[in-house]
Design a protein around this motif. Structure first.
Motif, PDB file in Angstrom:
ATOM      1  N   UNK A  37       3.401  -1.139   4.346  1.00 50.56           N
ATOM      2  CA  UNK A  37       2.769   0.061   3.782  1.00 50.56           C
ATOM      3  C   UNK A  37       3.744   1.220   3.833  1.00 50.56           C
ATOM      4  N   UNK A  38       3.515   2.194   2.968  1.00 55.99           N
ATOM      5  CA  UNK A  38       4.321   3.416   2.953  1.00 55.99           C
ATOM      6  C   UNK A  38       3.391   4.620   2.905  1.00 55.99           C
ATOM      7  N   UNK A  39       3.683   5.598   3.729  1.00 54.61           N
ATOM      8  CA  UNK A  39       2.915   6.847   3.764  1.00 54.61           C
ATOM      9  C   UNK A  39       3.808   7.959   3.232  1.00 54.61           C
ATOM     10  N   UNK A  40       3.281   8.762   2.327  1.00 50.01           N
ATOM     11  CA  UNK A  40       4.096   9.805   1.700  1.00 50.01           C
ATOM     12  C   UNK A  40       3.305  11.093   1.566  1.00 50.01           C
ATOM     13  N   UNK A  41       4.026  12.182   1.558  1.00 54.97           N
ATOM     14  CA  UNK A  41       3.391  13.478   1.369  1.00 54.97           C
ATOM     15  C   UNK A  41       4.393  14.504   0.898  1.00 54.97           C
ATOM     16  N   UNK A  42       3.904  15.539   0.227  1.00 52.88           N
ATOM     17  CA  UNK A  42       4.784  16.606  -0.247  1.00 52.88           C
ATOM     18  C   UNK A  42       3.942  17.820  -0.595  1.00 52.88           C
ATOM     19  N   UNK A  43       4.632  18.931  -0.731  1.00 55.11           N
ATOM     20  CA  UNK A  43       3.979  20.184  -1.120  1.00 55.11           C
ATOM     21  C   UNK A  43       4.984  21.014  -1.886  1.00 55.11           C
ATOM     22  N   UNK A  87       0.856  -1.199   0.000  1.00 55.22           N
ATOM     23  CA  UNK A  87       0.000   0.000   0.000  1.00 55.22           C
ATOM     24  C   UNK A  87       0.886   1.241   0.000  1.00 55.22           C
ATOM     25  N   UNK A  88       0.655   2.109  -0.957  1.00 54.18           N
ATOM     26  CA  UNK A  88       1.203   3.466  -0.939  1.00 54.18           C
ATOM     27  C   UNK A  88       0.049   4.393  -0.582  1.00 54.18           C
ATOM     28  N   UNK A  89       0.161   5.128   0.525  1.00 54.80           N
ATOM     29  CA  UNK A  89      -0.897   6.049   0.949  1.00 54.80           C
ATOM     30  C   UNK A  89      -0.358   7.473   0.932  1.00 54.80           C
ATOM     31  N   UNK A  90      -0.986   8.356   0.163  1.00 59.31           N
ATOM     32  CA  UNK A  90      -0.490   9.712  -0.015  1.00 59.31           C
ATOM     33  C   UNK A  90      -1.401  10.763   0.582  1.00 59.31           C
ATOM     34  N   UNK A  91      -0.797  11.891   0.949  1.00 58.53           N
ATOM     35  CA  UNK A  91      -1.530  13.068   1.429  1.00 58.53           C
ATOM     36  C   UNK A  91      -1.794  13.998   0.256  1.00 58.53           C
ATOM     37  N   UNK A 144       0.636  17.435   4.819  1.00 57.82           N
ATOM     38  CA  UNK A 144       1.688  16.457   5.100  1.00 57.82           C
ATOM     39  C   UNK A 144       2.592  16.836   6.265  1.00 57.82           C
ATOM     40  N   UNK A 145       2.352  17.986   6.924  1.00 61.84           N
ATOM     41  CA  UNK A 145       3.302  18.435   7.940  1.00 61.84           C
ATOM     42  C   UNK A 145       3.610  17.361   8.988  1.00 61.84           C
ATOM     43  N   UNK A 146       2.590  16.739   9.556  1.00 61.18           N
ATOM     44  CA  UNK A 146       2.841  15.831  10.684  1.00 61.18           C
ATOM     45  C   UNK A 146       3.591  14.572  10.278  1.00 61.18           C
ATOM     46  N   UNK A 147       3.723  14.319   8.978  1.00 62.59           N
ATOM     47  CA  UNK A 147       4.598  13.233   8.549  1.00 62.59           C
ATOM     48  C   UNK A 147       6.054  13.588   8.871  1.00 62.59           C
ATOM     49  N   UNK A 200      -4.074  13.901   8.658  1.00 60.86           N
ATOM     50  CA  UNK A 200      -3.955  12.768   7.755  1.00 60.86           C
ATOM     51  C   UNK A 200      -2.742  11.881   7.966  1.00 60.86           C
ATOM     52  N   UNK A 201      -1.529  12.426   8.172  1.00 63.12           N
ATOM     53  CA  UNK A 201      -0.372  11.547   8.338  1.00 63.12           C
ATOM     54  C   UNK A 201      -0.524  10.564   9.491  1.00 63.12           C
TER      55      UNK A 201
END
Length: 509
Positions: A124-130, A57-61, A371-374, A104-105
């Protein structure tokens, strides 16, 4: 020994590019996330390709640029999550895109750690960016000079939607609640009313809260603004530190025009052993909770957060520890209020010597959208490895103090424990609600307020109470009332309203 299905965070990664960096590239959200994911895969201590291939699972913000139906200004991938996965050699069975919300993270971490514990998945992997800095950099350039980040990758995607309906309504939007600063300004001024502080006293209290955050951000290599500032610099309104929305000068507002990415890999103990992840890299999610507050106008106390208090309390219970046992905190800090309300309700001093952030906070480290809290999780995982057996708490907030998710991390092993968020959510649903009167053609008093200096015409935004106790919203461009709102003490002031096309227009009574 723990159950082999117990989830452990085994890899974290962060990436930041600053516009004043000599090698600044103006990267896309996909590129920023890819750098963070590569760092997280490498952080596991085993071959990144082997970990990437194992991720189910790839879970994105969701980024700001895809938070509305409007086309992204520089183009974007039609499947952000799979674009990143493809770049790192992964082909997950599931790709997930979370709705907007800074909770969300941690929510995703708890969700997929729970799926791992239940045996539904293993990795699983959790990812985020801005990429707000990139968007700002190219905003006013000719089209020919702008990059095109459009990608067509297709593939499965569990797109969970935008999620705006939890944060706003037609009524609140008509009355100016269309951005985070004004929304949180109402909450901070409601808290000020409870404390009986003057405007100047409260502004200094906010600056004193955030001054230690600045020091942390100044030393963080991933910080978007590693600049140390004094309390006086934070509190003094200048051309650089202009007012955004009352009560916030710019330096107390989340810095969202940043280029940042973060990622975390979570897997079962069995998978970690099979892949050869060193045990010193394992960090357990020992406590967790996810709760949703009442709608803004229904809350009896606008100066507090029941969901944050209950979520922190429940996460501590699940972890089997007390607040005094927590060694590190990273509390969501888009504005002072989310930090203050946790301190107020949990009896945590604003100047606690343990500190309230590991990153440096959203106005200084950077506020990369949802995604900040990641980044807070990544910093906490690293800190727990450096301080084995201690506990780190991450508090993640979404909306108008609407959703609060808490995670407690430690290298101290324990089997997965289920939280009672559903039962606690029922308690929140049963709380008393304040009646709301929509159209008002009478007088009332100001309960809390903000002022929008970010609009072409300075405008007061008001939540008030009628004599029958019901609550209303109003806006004002009346010169006398705006002067009071921006330079006096309007709390408790009686005002007169006229309803025009569903908008209550206010003036001094």
């Amino acid at each position: 020994m723990v159950d082999p299905r117990t989830p452990v965070v085994v890899g974290v990664g962060q990436f930041t590019e600053r516009i004043d960096d000599p090698d600044y590239r103006g990267m896309s959200s996909v590129a920023l996330a890819t750098e963070a994911v590569r760092a997280a895969l490498a952080d596991t201590g085993v071959a990144p390709a082997a970990v990437a291939e194992a991720i189910e699972v790839f879970a994105g913000l969701r980024q700001f640029e895809i938070c509305t139906p409007m086309p992204p200004p520089l183009g974007a991938s039609d499947n952000y999550v799979r674009s990143v996965a493809r770049r790192v050699g992964a082909n997950p069975a599931r790709a997930v895109l979370e709705p907007i919300g800074g909770n969300g993270p941690q929510k995703l971490m708890t969700e997929f750690a729970g799926e791992i514990a239940a045996g539904a998945i293993e990795v699983a992997l959790i990812l985020g960016s801005e990429n707000g800095s990139t968007l700002k950099t190219f905003a006013n350039r000719p089209d020919a000079d702008k990059p095109d980040f459009t990608e067509r990758v297709g593939g499965q995607l569990d797109d969970r939607g935008y999620g705006y309906e939890q944060y706003m309504s037609e009524y609140t939007v008509k009355h100016g609640l269309t951005g985070a600063p004004v929304q949180y300004g109402l909450l901070d001024n409601a808290r000020r009313a409870k404390l009986g502080l003057s405007v100047d006293e409260y502004r200094r209290q906010m600056a004193e809260l955030f001054a230690p955050f600045v020091k942390v951000a100044a030393k963080n290599p991933f910080s978007a603004s590693p600049v140390e500032r004094s309390v006086d610099e934070l509190v003094t309104v200048t051309a650089e530190n202009r007012m955004i929305c009352d009560p916030y000068p710019r330096l107390m507002v989340a810095r969202d025009q940043v280029n940042q990415g973060a990622a975390a890999v979570v897997m079962s103990v069995a998978a970690a052993r099979r892949l050869g992840v060193p045990e010193e890299n394992w960090v357990y999610l020992r406590g967790h909770a996810d709760l949703v507050e009442q709608d803004l106008l229904l809350r009896a106390d606008l100066g507090a957060s029941v969901s944050a208090e209950l979520a922190v309390t429940e996460a501590l219970r699940v972890a089997g520890i007390g607040l005094d046992d927590v060694a590190t905190f990273d509390l969501y800090s888009c504005f002072p209020f989310p930090v203050f309300t946790v301190c107020d309700t949990m009896g945590l001093a604003a100047d606690d010597p343990r500190g309230l952030t590991l990153t440096g906070g959203l106005p200084f480290f950077g506020g990369p959208g949802n995604a900040y809290s990641l980044h807070g999780i990544a910093e906490t995982v690293c800190e727990m490895r450096e301080r084995p057996g201690t506990f780190g708490l991450v508090g993640a907030n979404g909306g108008v103090m609407t959703k609060y998710s808490v995670g407690i991390y430690s290298t101290d092993p324990a089997d997965w424990a289920v939280d009672r968020s559903k039962e606690l959510q029922a308690q929140i649903a049963a709380l008393p609600e304040v009646a709301v009167t929509r159209d008002v053609d009478t007088t009332g008093v100001i309960e809390t307020y903000s002022v929008r200096y970010d609009w072409p015409e300075t405008t007061g935004i008001i939540i008030g109470r009628l004599d029958d106790g019901s609550r209303f919203m109003a806006t004002s461009t009346d010169a006398d009332l705006v002067a009071l709102l921006s330079g006096g003490e309007p709390l408790g002031q009686r005002i007169s309203m006229t309803a025009v096309d569903g908008i209550n227009q206010a003036r001094l009574a």
